[in-house]
Write an enzyme that holds these catalytic residues in place. Sequence first.
Site, mmCIF file in Angstrom:
data_model
loop_
_atom_site.group_PDB
_atom_site.id
_atom_site.type_symbol
_atom_site.label_atom_id
_atom_site.label_comp_id
_atom_site.label_asym_id
_atom_site.label_seq_id
_atom_site.Cartn_x
_atom_site.Cartn_y
_atom_site.Cartn_z
ATOM 1 N N GLU A 7 0.841 -1.190 0.000
ATOM 2 C CA GLU A 7 0.000 0.000 0.000
ATOM 3 C C GLU A 7 0.884 1.250 0.000
ATOM 4 O O GLU A 7 0.455 2.331 0.402
ATOM 5 C CB GLU A 7 -0.987 -0.002 1.169
ATOM 6 C CG GLU A 7 -0.348 -0.157 2.530
ATOM 7 C CD GLU A 7 -1.375 -0.004 3.654
ATOM 8 O OE1 GLU A 7 -2.225 0.878 3.591
ATOM 9 O OE2 GLU A 7 -1.295 -0.800 4.612
ATOM 10 N N CYS B 191 -3.526 -3.099 4.536
ATOM 11 C CA CYS B 191 -2.589 -4.135 4.971
ATOM 12 C C CYS B 191 -2.957 -5.526 4.471
ATOM 13 O O CYS B 191 -2.159 -6.452 4.555
ATOM 14 C CB CYS B 191 -2.512 -4.168 6.495
ATOM 15 S SG CYS B 191 -2.005 -2.589 7.175
ATOM 16 N N THR C 204 4.581 4.744 15.237
ATOM 17 C CA THR C 204 3.988 3.481 14.756
ATOM 18 C C THR C 204 4.438 3.152 13.329
ATOM 19 O O THR C 204 3.790 2.372 12.644
ATOM 20 C CB THR C 204 2.439 3.522 14.823
ATOM 21 O OG1 THR C 204 1.981 4.560 13.946
ATOM 22 C CG2 THR C 204 1.953 3.808 16.226
ATOM 23 N N SER D 241 -9.802 3.452 13.884
ATOM 24 C CA SER D 241 -9.050 2.353 13.288
ATOM 25 C C SER D 241 -8.945 1.180 14.255
ATOM 26 O O SER D 241 -9.071 0.009 13.875
ATOM 27 C CB SER D 241 -7.658 2.852 12.898
ATOM 28 O OG SER D 241 -7.015 1.922 12.084
ATOM 29 N N HIS E 235 -1.689 -9.584 12.641
ATOM 30 C CA HIS E 235 -1.225 -8.354 12.000
ATOM 31 C C HIS E 235 -0.977 -7.348 13.118
ATOM 32 O O HIS E 235 -1.822 -7.156 13.978
ATOM 33 C CB HIS E 235 -2.296 -7.841 11.038
ATOM 34 C CG HIS E 235 -2.028 -6.462 10.544
ATOM 35 N ND1 HIS E 235 -0.917 -6.155 9.805
ATOM 36 C CD2 HIS E 235 -2.702 -5.303 10.697
ATOM 37 C CE1 HIS E 235 -0.924 -4.867 9.518
ATOM 38 N NE2 HIS E 235 -2.003 -4.320 10.050
ATOM 39 N N LYS F 20 -4.441 -6.430 23.005
ATOM 40 C CA LYS F 20 -5.885 -6.171 23.151
ATOM 41 C C LYS F 20 -6.711 -7.130 22.296
ATOM 42 O O LYS F 20 -7.776 -7.581 22.710
ATOM 43 C CB LYS F 20 -6.202 -4.742 22.703
ATOM 44 C CG LYS F 20 -5.748 -3.658 23.655
ATOM 45 C CD LYS F 20 -6.190 -2.295 23.150
ATOM 46 C CE LYS F 20 -5.544 -1.188 23.971
ATOM 47 N NZ LYS F 20 -5.897 0.161 23.477
ATOM 48 N N ASN G 152 5.490 -1.317 12.385
ATOM 49 C CA ASN G 152 4.445 -1.723 11.454
ATOM 50 C C ASN G 152 5.037 -1.872 10.055
ATOM 51 O O ASN G 152 5.815 -1.044 9.614
ATOM 52 C CB ASN G 152 3.306 -0.687 11.426
ATOM 53 C CG ASN G 152 2.052 -1.239 10.748
ATOM 54 O OD1 ASN G 152 2.045 -2.365 10.250
ATOM 55 N ND2 ASN G 152 0.989 -0.457 10.744
#
Lengths: 455, 455
Positions: A83, A117, A159, A209, A247, A256, A326
């Site tokens: 991407e 992603c 990130t 998100s 991911h 989480k 990431n």
Amino acid sequence: MAKNVGILAMEVYFPPTCIQQEVLEAHDGASKGKYTIGLGQDCMAFCTEVEDVISMSMTAVTSLLEKYGVDPKEIGRLEVGSETVLDKSKSIKTFLMPIFEKCGNTDIEGVDSTNACYGGTAALFNCVNWVESSSWDGRYGLVVCTDSAVYAEGPARPTGGAAAIAMLIGPNAPISFESKLRASHMAHVYDFYKPDLASEYPVVDGKLSQTCYLMALDSCYKSFCDKYQKLEGKQFSVNDAEYFVFHSPYNKLVQKSFARLLFNDFLSSASSIDEAAKEKLSPFSSLTNEESYQSRDLEKATQQVAKPFYDAKVQPSTLIPKQVGNMYTASLYAAFASLLHNKNSTLVKMSNLVVVYQPPCFPSVLTRETSFSLSNIATVMNVSEKLKSRNEFPPEKFVLIMKLMEHRYGGKDFVTSKDCSLLAPGTYYLTEVDSKYRRFYTKKAVENGVVANGH
Amino acid sequence: MAKNVGILAMEVYFPPTCIQQEVLEAHDGASKGKYTIGLGQDCMAFCTEVEDVISMSMTAVTSLLEKYGVDPKEIGRLEVGSETVLDKSKSIKTFLMPIFEKCGNTDIEGVDSTNACYGGTAALFNCVNWVESSSWDGRYGLVVCTDSAVYAEGPARPTGGAAAIAMLIGPNAPISFESKLRASHMAHVYDFYKPDLASEYPVVDGKLSQTCYLMALDSCYKSFCDKYQKLEGKQFSVNDAEYFVFHSPYNKLVQKSFARLLFNDFLSSASSIDEAAKEKLSPFSSLTNEESYQSRDLEKATQQVAKPFYDAKVQPSTLIPKQVGNMYTASLYAAFASLLHNKNSTLVKMSNLVVVYQPPCFPSVLTRETSFSLSNIATVMNVSEKLKSRNEFPPEKFVLIMKLMEHRYGGKDFVTSKDCSLLAPGTYYLTEVDSKYRRFYTKKAVENGVVANGH
């Protein structure tokens, strides 16, 4: 139909240039632990002006072919997931074609897959389906996930990350896929997108998100459990999988998310939830879905319940994502590579189930007598050595590089420093973008003309 | 494995706004016949400010589902081919998801495929492979090719066009594919690309692009003929196919390309070349490949030899490409739709071979008792009526619209005129792009709330 189609071989590449999250935290004036504990990240890799998604994919592909001794003529399909767009029409795949053209191989299907992603997973599934289809001509498929995640100055910047991962696809693979136990969730949402075409940076609604990630996870897990129940005739719980691979935009979200699976197990009274866990979670049983995504207390309670499961089933896959950041399309496969790195010797001794998100799917990792083995993949990827031999940049230098890259993005008519001193031998790097936007790359010479063969 | 997987149903959409090439020619001060004979084009469709690749794909998909009576829940895979990027991360596929989300269907694999005009064919092959793979869950695949081809003022502008084509994929299809008779040619060339991210216009080297097309065609035809010889045990010539369908940047290139196949047949002494043809072409038998691409005399001689074959085998597929212009990923399928429109009644009476370029592949069109028939597809597509009911714009108005679109491209925070008076009922159109670049679309109301069902 070809059987046990999956991943035969893997190579992981990330830039050798990085910044420690602890250092960035201090430089940004963030409260101590905001990036390291709050986000759960240790370090972040980034491309300097001589690397980009194209050079990283060239490096990963040539390295895979060389280290596993695969002739470029043996490749019949090449798929790229990304991407990070550098051209809106010319695919990254075409930049990889010279590797094959010089061997006279131009009959190679496959293109670039774009869908945030998920593009890398789509590329992988396309390759697997091709090998199983009537169009398969007996050659290997090759999948490349390549992305550079960079963000404007501000809370999203830590990130970031960058990597390219190449995977060789074929039958009788040590890592094959359970085709029927697979669930996807696709929806039209503006949580993360790149509509400002002149900028490399995305538009992000971080809170939305995160909620989207959890909602998609819930939807996939429910659908997956339904399919499992139908096919296996019993209820699924996290107990039924040896490992879970996620991911990983940042590690905290993985924590989480895995905890959220336990909450799902609680709601469906699955076997993973014992009496103590039931007691901890019962105060939240009447929350609406929307409330459950917002509740901090629920988050804490589920993470407590999930902790022992997390340490055993998730932690082994978090190494590269925590160290590199990431990697968008490559993130999931970097997590998978971490698991192979940490557990290949035990994985080969049993039949395991691994849940991969996003989307969740169960590749079953099987022991099989094959020239492509899990331990060989782990040896070739050489993750420890790659992580160890990186160069940590001070924040001032990192910020200057980000500024230069901002300025260069989408530009033409410039030459780079051509400084490849920090790159490993065999790494491709950008030397020039000419007045017609044509990009030129060179490969850093390999000592003695050979790359060590780990096969 | 599912059998005879291919195209069950098709819908073609192009904007109802167009300009006659003859009119544009005069306006541009070009010599008479430069666009109509030199390029071989009759008319050019274009998006006004209320349409784009997203709205066109929404229109094509909803129209297909309605007219063939397909429930959105029956779709298990959705693939989009396009090289008109409006967002570098968020796929066009996600904009189509609300059509399925409102029926509770979010478990839909597939993404956007990008590789210049080949992206649509890649999407189609991915869908076909999925139906043949072990991952197929029994639902239909859906492929959408959508592009808007626009060029800066200058010689390339008359080679524009715009369209979206939707195709339903499944087993037992009236149009299925010969999986083993297929050849591709992929190479790293800078003939057509879109590196200037802030502009909608491509960077084009027209002369190089044309040579690339012919070189790729030669390479594919040779590879295809080799495969045919091996599988069928006899030499292939253009005599062996009933029809040829080409990707059509402009019709003149299709004429040249088909003629080039005859030259290939001449060089390999294939059966399509009689004594008279042999005599005409023998002066060129000693040309190098490079010389043969540049020789005007060869071009003329081959086109003379090819003329009767062209009229019978190619001309029936040229209607929409000549009337609408280049549609990039949709161009090949618009040519195929033209063939169905012109020949569906004779096609169903026999088993035909159709060469499709690019890349060349042979879908065999078979008579089969199925609810999805060739004649039904032709009826639903209703090509004549769609072409007839268009609005021809004067050049001054066309130029103003191009200027407005240039200004709007990649922009945010604007509302469109919302003028849908020229659009057919059921057409989607763009109403607003808000301050966060979020795009909003509305569907033009259908009279009496229903769309005519051609099924």
